[in-house]
Enzyme design. Sequence first.
Site, PDB file in Angstrom:
ATOM      1  N   HIS A   1     -16.280  49.587 -42.466  1.00 44.61           N
ATOM      2  CA  HIS A   1     -16.927  49.332 -43.766  1.00 44.61           C
ATOM      3  C   HIS A   1     -16.390  50.307 -44.806  1.00 44.61           C
ATOM      4  CE1 HIS A   1     -19.838  46.268 -42.880  1.00 44.61           C
ATOM      5  NE2 HIS A   1     -20.509  46.978 -41.995  1.00 44.61           N
TER       6      HIS A   1
ATOM      7  N   HIS B   1     -17.076  50.305 -36.159  1.00 47.64           N
ATOM      8  CA  HIS B   1     -17.508  49.252 -37.084  1.00 47.64           C
ATOM      9  C   HIS B   1     -17.900  49.877 -38.431  1.00 47.64           C
ATOM     10  CE1 HIS B   1     -19.946  45.612 -38.244  1.00 47.64           C
ATOM     11  NE2 HIS B   1     -20.624  46.548 -38.890  1.00 47.64           N
ATOM     12  N   GLU B   2     -18.665  50.957 -38.388  1.00 46.87           N
ATOM     13  CA  GLU B   2     -19.109  51.603 -39.637  1.00 46.87           C
ATOM     14  C   GLU B   2     -17.919  52.192 -40.408  1.00 46.87           C
ATOM     15  OE1 GLU B   2     -22.019  51.365 -41.030  1.00 46.87           O
ATOM     16  OE2 GLU B   2     -22.726  50.160 -39.361  1.00 46.87           O
TER      17      GLU B   2
ATOM     18  N   GLU C   1     -19.238  41.906 -42.386  1.00 49.65           N
ATOM     19  CA  GLU C   1     -19.591  42.271 -41.007  1.00 49.65           C
ATOM     20  C   GLU C   1     -18.493  41.853 -40.038  1.00 49.65           C
ATOM     21  OE1 GLU C   1     -21.822  44.312 -40.148  1.00 49.65           O
ATOM     22  OE2 GLU C   1     -22.353  44.358 -42.260  1.00 49.65           O
TER      23      GLU C   1
ATOM     24  N   ASP D   1     -16.175  44.242 -37.709  1.00 52.91           N
ATOM     25  CA  ASP D   1     -16.049  44.075 -36.249  1.00 52.91           C
ATOM     26  C   ASP D   1     -14.572  44.037 -35.847  1.00 52.91           C
ATOM     27  OD1 ASP D   1     -18.752  44.001 -35.798  1.00 52.91           O
ATOM     28  OD2 ASP D   1     -18.885  41.810 -35.588  1.00 52.91           O
TER      29      ASP D   1
HETATM   30 ZN   LIG Z   1     -21.898  46.467 -40.583  1.00 53.91          ZN
END
Ligand SMILES: [Zn+2]
Length: 474
Positions: free
Chosen positions: A131, A127-128, A193, A197
């Site tokens: 980003h 997930h990070e 977000e 995901d």
């Molecule tokens: Zn996040």
Amino acid sequence: MNFLRPTLLTLACLLALPSHADDLPSLGDASSAIVSPQQEHQLGRAWLSLLRGNVSQLSDPQLKDYVETSVYRLAETSQLQDRRLEFILIDSKELNAFAAPGGIVGVNGGLFLNAQTEGEYASVLAHELAHLSQRHFARGVEAQQRMQLPMMGALLVGIIAAAAGAGDAGIAAIAGTQAAAIQEQRRFSRQNEQEADRIGIVNLEKAGYDPRTMPTMFERLMRQYQYSAKPPEFLLTHPVTESRVADTRNRAEQAAKGGVEDSLRYQLIRARLQLIYEGTPGLAAKRFRALLDDNPKLDAARYGLALAQIKGGQLNEARESLKPLLAKAPNDITYNLAQIDLDITNNRLADAQQRVDRMAALYPRNYPLQQVRADLLLKQNRPAEAQKALETLLKSRPDDPDVWYEVAETRGLAGNTIGLHQARAEYFTLVGDFDQAIQQLDFAKPVQATISRWRRRSMHASARFWNSSGWSRK
Ligand SMILES: [Zn+2]
């Protein structure tokens, strides 16, 4: 001095940036205009050094090695273009992980305590990484058309402070609440977000994990912190809602079955963390023993028990605990490193040396092993050889302040005075203390002159300068 140049240059560039966005060329492309990837890279490195100087970190080589290896593996199947990553492991029990612009990946010790399987751990990092690959930070800045560029620096500190749990007043003061607030809005927008995901799930599957671990972790966290007045930072910035769980569950269910959920390796690293955050080695031993009583086949618990016994000085018991593990997997690097640790603690240096040599033949590039090899040489009072071992390690870890710290100590012991000050300057640069770095270089200058004078008189340089001043670990 060559080695200082990149960082000082970065800072000089930052200071020279025009103060209004109006002065900047706008390229019109939402993902490349105001902040270029190269600027992100430089800013990321500069702020990482500031962060390093301000938060307490975990320096365990095995933990660092695990995080770096696992994240690089995930990055390989991610959409990340620029895979030059730098890592920081924060000494905090609180659940958190973050990715800052420029490829900075931060992991709290608490992630290991909360992620019960490797798949859960990987789902947070996937997930990070998403980003980063989607450049959510730069896109956020772009959206803020009239933003002044110097503010971007403050924003970066803001994110890092928020990500690190904002516990440190020093960082919080630089960050400025306003800047941090704006950035929070951008980076942690619901849309970003959700995108992180979704892209994270795809990455997990490509990397060979079962992406169902992501909703599994979210569900547990949701239950766990449902009524908590003070949820961990990660949940404040990443609120886990019913709809988020449902969305990730739906997507993960479309993946083929058979992906990796967990590994023994992860559980061994997790045991190291559990020991770090347990009150005393005695309490940790008790807990690992209870797990073993329930399930005698739990190798990670037996390993944790052995480590707790070494730490608590129960060396004979530790030897017994490690025996069945080494019998089962005689060449396992983690078990052998534990045995080496035990032998060193027990002052059986020859045994330790023999095992280090055998392991070095099997794993010549293993960072924790290279580190322990240098430590052992120092313990045997062989600083010149230790220095050589560390110089080799530096080739693969040129930006690791932990390694530079030891290099400085070892060069000092080996009587290499100029090298000592240079290593200290490197260390201080990497932890963002530029005054101290420059001071160390000033120390090196008169020493250099003195040494050439001594050389002319065929005298050996003594280590009298090496303990000058200002040397303490951050
Ligand atoms: Zn996040």
